[in-house]
Design a protein around this motif. Structure first.
Motif, mmCIF file in Angstrom:
data_model
loop_
_atom_site.group_PDB
_atom_site.id
_atom_site.type_symbol
_atom_site.label_atom_id
_atom_site.label_comp_id
_atom_site.label_asym_id
_atom_site.label_seq_id
_atom_site.Cartn_x
_atom_site.Cartn_y
_atom_site.Cartn_z
ATOM 1 N N PRO A 183 0.808 -1.229 0.000
ATOM 2 C CA PRO A 183 0.000 0.000 0.000
ATOM 3 C C PRO A 183 0.843 1.282 0.000
ATOM 4 C CG PRO A 183 -0.041 -1.010 2.172
ATOM 5 C CD PRO A 183 0.643 -1.991 1.268
ATOM 6 N N TYR A 184 2.090 1.222 0.435
ATOM 7 C CA TYR A 184 2.942 2.429 0.425
ATOM 8 C C TYR A 184 4.362 1.991 0.109
ATOM 9 C CZ TYR A 184 5.189 6.797 1.772
ATOM 10 O OH TYR A 184 5.919 7.965 1.768
ATOM 11 N N ALA A 185 5.002 2.671 -0.896
ATOM 12 C CA ALA A 185 6.374 2.340 -1.263
ATOM 13 C C ALA A 185 7.023 3.534 -1.941
ATOM 14 C CB ALA A 185 6.401 1.127 -2.185
ATOM 15 N N VAL A 186 8.255 3.830 -1.520
ATOM 16 C CA VAL A 186 9.072 4.875 -2.136
ATOM 17 C C VAL A 186 10.448 4.288 -2.337
ATOM 18 C CG1 VAL A 186 10.091 7.150 -1.914
ATOM 19 C CG2 VAL A 186 7.764 6.749 -1.085
ATOM 20 N N ASP A 187 10.949 4.310 -3.595
ATOM 21 C CA ASP A 187 12.233 3.682 -3.885
ATOM 22 C C ASP A 187 12.890 4.428 -5.049
ATOM 23 O OD1 ASP A 187 14.165 1.546 -5.098
ATOM 24 O OD2 ASP A 187 13.513 0.693 -3.167
ATOM 25 N N GLU A 188 14.200 4.617 -4.926
ATOM 26 C CA GLU A 188 14.924 5.359 -5.946
ATOM 27 C C GLU A 188 15.180 4.540 -7.212
ATOM 28 O OE1 GLU A 188 19.315 5.729 -5.008
ATOM 29 O OE2 GLU A 188 18.535 5.254 -3.006
ATOM 30 N N ARG A 189 15.045 3.208 -7.154
ATOM 31 C CA ARG A 189 15.331 2.368 -8.314
ATOM 32 C C ARG A 189 14.105 1.592 -8.815
ATOM 33 N NH1 ARG A 189 21.450 -0.123 -7.535
ATOM 34 N NH2 ARG A 189 22.486 1.888 -7.194
ATOM 35 N N ILE A 190 13.214 1.270 -7.930
ATOM 36 C CA ILE A 190 12.015 0.526 -8.310
ATOM 37 C C ILE A 190 10.860 1.494 -8.350
ATOM 38 C CG2 ILE A 190 10.482 -1.381 -7.760
ATOM 39 C CD1 ILE A 190 12.805 -2.687 -6.255
ATOM 40 N N SER A 191 10.277 1.661 -9.502
ATOM 41 C CA SER A 191 9.213 2.654 -9.673
ATOM 42 C C SER A 191 7.895 2.196 -9.045
ATOM 43 C CB SER A 191 8.993 2.968 -11.155
ATOM 44 O OG SER A 191 8.673 1.758 -11.877
ATOM 45 N N THR A 192 7.564 0.928 -9.186
ATOM 46 C CA THR A 192 6.308 0.423 -8.636
ATOM 47 C C THR A 192 6.541 -0.909 -7.953
ATOM 48 O OG1 THR A 192 5.771 -0.684 -10.721
ATOM 49 C CG2 THR A 192 4.917 1.562 -10.420
ATOM 50 N N TYR A 193 5.724 -1.131 -6.905
ATOM 51 C CA TYR A 193 5.721 -2.401 -6.186
ATOM 52 C C TYR A 193 4.355 -3.060 -6.452
ATOM 53 C CZ TYR A 193 10.043 -1.732 -3.512
ATOM 54 O OH TYR A 193 11.361 -1.577 -3.142
ATOM 55 N N ARG A 194 4.392 -4.136 -7.261
ATOM 56 C CA ARG A 194 3.147 -4.815 -7.599
ATOM 57 C C ARG A 194 2.871 -5.925 -6.584
ATOM 58 N NH1 ARG A 194 5.769 -4.325 -12.607
ATOM 59 N NH2 ARG A 194 4.708 -2.945 -14.100
ATOM 60 N N THR A 195 1.603 -6.245 -6.473
ATOM 61 C CA THR A 195 1.205 -7.382 -5.645
ATOM 62 C C THR A 195 1.804 -8.649 -6.248
ATOM 63 O OG1 THR A 195 -0.857 -6.294 -5.057
ATOM 64 C CG2 THR A 195 -0.729 -8.678 -4.713
ATOM 65 N N ARG A 196 2.377 -9.447 -5.335
ATOM 66 C CA ARG A 196 3.027 -10.663 -5.832
ATOM 67 C C ARG A 196 2.736 -11.816 -4.887
ATOM 68 N NH1 ARG A 196 7.533 -11.879 -2.924
ATOM 69 N NH2 ARG A 196 8.556 -10.224 -1.714
ATOM 70 N N PRO A 197 2.950 -13.039 -5.380
ATOM 71 C CA PRO A 197 2.704 -14.214 -4.512
ATOM 72 C C PRO A 197 3.797 -14.354 -3.450
ATOM 73 C CG PRO A 197 3.555 -14.906 -6.650
ATOM 74 C CD PRO A 197 3.286 -13.422 -6.783
ATOM 75 N N TYR A 198 3.432 -15.129 -2.454
ATOM 76 C CA TYR A 198 4.352 -15.400 -1.336
ATOM 77 C C TYR A 198 5.501 -16.263 -1.831
ATOM 78 C CZ TYR A 198 5.800 -16.551 3.443
ATOM 79 O OH TYR A 198 6.513 -16.686 4.609
ATOM 80 N N GLN A 199 6.798 -15.766 -1.639
ATOM 81 C CA GLN A 199 7.971 -16.486 -2.125
ATOM 82 C C GLN A 199 8.985 -16.634 -0.984
ATOM 83 O OE1 GLN A 199 9.220 -14.085 -5.454
ATOM 84 N NE2 GLN A 199 7.483 -14.696 -6.755
ATOM 85 N N LYS A 200 10.295 -16.604 -1.326
ATOM 86 C CA LYS A 200 11.352 -16.677 -0.314
ATOM 87 C C LYS A 200 12.286 -15.468 -0.426
ATOM 88 C CE LYS A 200 11.751 -21.546 0.887
ATOM 89 N NZ LYS A 200 12.686 -22.693 1.074
ATOM 90 N N GLY A 201 11.722 -14.305 -0.262
ATOM 91 C CA GLY A 201 12.530 -13.093 -0.256
ATOM 92 C C GLY A 201 12.795 -12.604 1.171
ATOM 93 N N PHE A 202 13.394 -11.410 1.236
ATOM 94 C CA PHE A 202 13.668 -10.824 2.564
ATOM 95 C C PHE A 202 12.370 -10.612 3.344
ATOM 96 C CE2 PHE A 202 17.820 -8.668 0.984
ATOM 97 C CZ PHE A 202 18.445 -9.899 1.018
ATOM 98 N N THR A 203 11.321 -10.136 2.645
ATOM 99 C CA THR A 203 10.043 -9.856 3.313
ATOM 100 C C THR A 203 9.455 -11.130 3.903
ATOM 101 O OG1 THR A 203 9.664 -8.074 1.726
ATOM 102 C CG2 THR A 203 7.765 -8.840 2.998
ATOM 103 N N GLU A 204 9.439 -12.190 3.093
ATOM 104 C CA GLU A 204 8.905 -13.454 3.573
ATOM 105 C C GLU A 204 9.733 -13.999 4.739
ATOM 106 O OE1 GLU A 204 9.355 -12.559 0.553
ATOM 107 O OE2 GLU A 204 7.744 -13.153 -0.794
#
Length: 826
Positions: free
Chosen positions: A250-271
């Motif tokens: 719902p909220y994202a600000v990033d100097e390299r990634i313009s948009t954060y799309r909804t994605r499935p549950y994977q094995k990233g840092f967030t997960e």
């Protein structure tokens, strides 16, 4: 010689260290001695050998006397040290003494050699030497005397410089310690301030979570707050849908990634944060470790250009379930997060979770609000405790500084003020008195009697206990704003402030003397002590504190000579004390009848101001000290017969010069009532009384100690028509038994009782008892005080009818004209 000693004293006061003192002394001696060769040898207290302290010679350098074979114990210097006497040698004497094996010749043989021993407390501590290599440069007797005198004061100069060196070293040490302590305190204050700032920001976040209604505004303000306290240029908030296994942003600000799309549950840092349910700090190294362990899996479309170099994330937990993640990241090593940042983002995640829960349901909102309030209170309490801890530390350091100041200005044994603090306060009081003379003060100098006997018989520990008890007892005798101090040993001093009359100081001294009459007992052994008190008052026009201490000490020694266990008020006569005989010089020899004078003070009726009687004051015009009351010199007259003659001459002169029918009140010495003197008193009264009405006044203290014979003589005087009065009544206490010892016609109150009568109810009640007795005996009461109308009116309200004013009573004594205000015996 005097000039040289003055120079030596100046150098001892000015040079900062011993290495500079000896060259300064050498420079002084060069102006007076025929030779500039000079050296000083002092004994080493540990090895008991003579060591060179300073050396200057035109023939030998410093290495010659320091050679092992040239030890000073064997040479001329050692010979002077062993004999302890000044030695002046010629070259022939030196060679002769060498042959006789008295000493050895060390270094170049000189033409003339002068050595003088240096003593300290009658113990030799070294040798001072000057030598000449020229036959015409001789040392004469004046040179020897100068050299000896310089050596006498050299040890004192050395001790003064040593003490100053030690004091400067101590000051440097204390300054360094205080600087280090202040630096540590400043650092701690900085850390506390930084922590306080962060807690205040976190408190803002807590308040924000309860006030914002829209989640978008809340997210944006959270971002602004995080940017103010840490690196948060790249941030996103992720929500986790456990059922759908999806992540939304719902909220994202990033100097390299313009948009954060909804994605499935994977094995990233967030997960990984969601799985671990706690905040995580991940850098490149830890990322590689997690990838190697299989906890993190990079997707095929992951770009190495967008890889973060430092990443932190915290779970959003609501009701025990992870509902999302908040994360911050940096690229290209712009910022490296640490544990503080982890704690911060973890706290922020809690606030976000609370807000999300509020928007899920009203009931959940209420519960979340309660939790938030509790957390805020806990954080506020922690902040308050941190502030309190910091304040306690500051107060503790202040207490340490105050303790250091207290220790420097108080006696370690008794806890009383020491000499330094007492002199400081006395100087302040003196300066205040010079500016405002209406605020009088007094100093009591107290010396304990038989203190040595307590130490000798009961031991020094008992002596210390005795001093502590004495200090506590003395403190009960003074007011809270007075100052009690211990000077040294068994000597105490008291500074009494805001005195209206010197009698108040005498009252304090008498209380101290009475307390000290109680024996001091330890282990079944009792020793009677006591106190001798010297008093001086601010009315003596002092300019310096040392004058005050000197006069109080003088008065104390006079009290000891008078028999101890008593007080003595200082008078300028005491400065003429002969310390050998203990008597006042020049009084018995120089006191002549023509030097005794008198004047009158009017006794008026308060209600109409009319003169009712005359109170005659007698005094001696001293050639140097000026006007001295006759009562002050009576106790210093060693010849009782001379006192009686003075009394009779004064009485004769007063009666012959009086031409009024009003009563004359005259002070009289109680010794006039003794057998052998009373006959002369009656003869004088019968010869010169005439039509005069005379009242003889006797002091309250004298009447209280009068024997039966003296009381009978008082009754005989009344039978002759002579009135009898009691003077200075209630000076110490209002003892009504004294009033009943005789039928007194007049009772003159002491000035201090008259003053306290208007201030204290107890004195008013005592006056009522006195008036009840005097009314039944037809006695008249007279008060003393300043010639102020309001003062007299207040006295009249309490039943006083007569008052002694300060105006000269010239009407009844016609010889007291404006040009001649005193009458003398011719």
């Amino acid at each position: 010689m005097q000039h040289a000693l003055i120079q030596l004293s100046e150098q001892a006061s000015n040079v900062p260290e011993l290495t500079l003192l000896y060259p300064a002394i050498h420079k002084i001696l060069e102006a007076y001695l025929p030779s500039s060769n000079f050296y000083v040898v002092l004994e080493n207290q540990l090895t008991h050998t003579l060591e060179l302290t300073y050396f200057s010679d035109e023939k030998d350098d410093k290495s010659v006397p320091l050679a092992e074979e040239h030890h000073f114990n064997k040479g001329l210097t050692g010979y002077v040290f062993k004999t302890g006497k000044t030695q002046l040698f010629t070259q022939a004497d030196i060679l002769s003494g060498h042959k006789q094996d008295k000493f050895k010749v060390l270094g170049t043989v000189c033409e003339h050699w002068l050595g003088v021993p240096i003593f300290q407390d009658k113990e030799i501590m070294g040798v001072m030497v000057s030598q000449s290599y020229h036959a015409n440069a001789l040392f004469n007797q004046s040179h020897v005397e100068l050299f000896e005198v310089i050596s006498l004061y050299l040890s004192t100069a050395i001790e003064r410089v040593k003490k100053r060196e030690l004091l400067e070293l101590e000051v440097k040490y204390r300054t360094y310690a205080l600087t280090q302590s202040n630096q540590a305190l400043q650092n701690e204050i900085g850390q506390r301030k930084q922590a306080l700032d962060r807690l205040q920001i976190l408190f803002k976040i807590s308040r924000l979570a309860t006030k914002t209604e829209h989640l978008s505004d809340f997210y944006q303000q959270i971002h602004h707050i995080l940017q103010s306290i840490t690196y948060a240029e790249n941030i996103y908030i992720c929500l986790y849908d456990k059922e759908a296994k999806q992540l939304s942003f719902p909220y994202a600000v990033d100097e390299r990634i313009s948009t954060y799309r909804t994605r499935p549950y994977q094995k990233g840092f967030t997960e990984y944060v969601i799985t671990q349910r706690c905040a995580q700090l991940i850098d490149n190294k830890r990322a590689e470790e997690l990838i190697a362990q299989g906890d993190i899996v990079r997707t095929e479309n992951h770009s190495t250009n967008s890889s973060e170099t430092s990443w932190i994330g915290a779970p959003l937990i609501s009701e025990g379930n992870v509902i999302g993640v908040i994360a911050c990241q940096s690229y290209d090593h712009k910022h490296t997060y640490n544990s503080d940042d982890v704690e911060l983002i973890n706290f922020v995640s809690q606030q976000i979770a609370n807000v999300l829960q509020k928007h899920l349901a009203n009931q959940a909102l209420k519960q979340s609000h309660e939790k938030l309030e509790k957390r805020v209170k806990d954080k506020t309490k922690a902040l308050q405790q941190s502030n309190l801890h910091l304040q306690l530390q500051i107060e503790e350091r202040k207490k340490i500084e105050q303790q250091l100041y207290h220790d420097a200005h108080h006696d370690a044994l008794t806890g009383l003020a020491n000499r330094s603090l007492f002199l400081m306060q006395l100087d302040k009081q003196l300066q205040q008195y010079i500016r405002h003379p209406q605020h009088g003060f007094a100093v009591l100098f107290i010396d304990l009697d038989n203190f040595k006997a307590i130490n000798d018989n009961l031991g020094h520990q008992a002596g210390d206990e005795f001093l502590v008890e004495v200090a506590q007892s003395f403190s009960y005798c003074i007011r809270e704003h007075d100052l009690l101090a211990r000077l040294a040993g068994d000597e105490f001093v008291i500074l009494l402030n805001h005195l209206h009359h010197p009698q108040e100081a005498i009252d304090v001294a008498n209380r101290i003397i009475e307390i000290m009459r109680v024996p001091f007992c330890r282990d079944g052994f009792c020793i009677e002590s006591g106190a001798s008190v010297g008093i001086t008052h601010s009315h003596n026009n002092y300019q310096h504190t040392d004058e005050i201490i000197r006069d109080a000490d003088t008065a104390m020694y006079q009290a000891k000579k008078n028999g101890r266990g008593q007080c003595e008020f200082f008078h300028p006569l005491l400065r003429q004390l002969d310390m050998n005989s203990g008597t006042i010089t020049q009084i018995n020899d120089t006191l002549q009848p023509q030097d005794l004078h008198f004047n009158g003070k009017a006794i008026i009726a308060i209600h109409n101001g009319e003169t009712q009687a005359c109170l005659v004051e007698r005094f001696w015009l001293h050639p140097n000290l000026g006007k001295i009351q006759f009562s002050q010199i009576e106790k210093y007259l060693s010849d009782t017969q001379q006192l009686i003659e003075c009394e009779l001459n004064l009485l004769t002169s007063i009666l012959t010069q009086n031409n009024t029918l009003q009563p004359i009140l005259l002070n009289c010495n109680i010794n006039m009532l003794n057998i052998g003197h009373f006959t002369a008193l009656k003869r004088t009264l019968m010869a010169h009384l005439g039509s005069s009405v005379l009242c003889l006044l006797f002091n309250e203290e004298a009447i209280s100690r009068a024997d039966n014979q003296q009381i009978q003589h008082l009754n005989q005087l009344q039978e002759m028509g002579i009135q009898i009065g009691l003077n200075d009544f209630a000076k110490y206490r209002c003892d009504l038994n004294i009033v009943t010892r005789c039928q007194f016609d007049y009772i003159v109150l002491s000035p201090i009782f008259s003053q306290r009568l208007l201030q204290q109810t107890s004195h008013q009640l005592q006056l009522q008892g006195l008036l009840a007795i005097t009314n039944s005996c037809n006695s008249q009461v007279i008060a003393k005080g300043p010639a102020i109308l309001n003062y007299q009116v207040l006295l009249e309200k309490h039943g006083i009818a007569l008052f002694s004013s300060q105006q000269d009573f010239s009407a009844s004594l016609p010889d007291m004209s404006e040009s001649t205000q005193i009458a003398s015996i011719r």
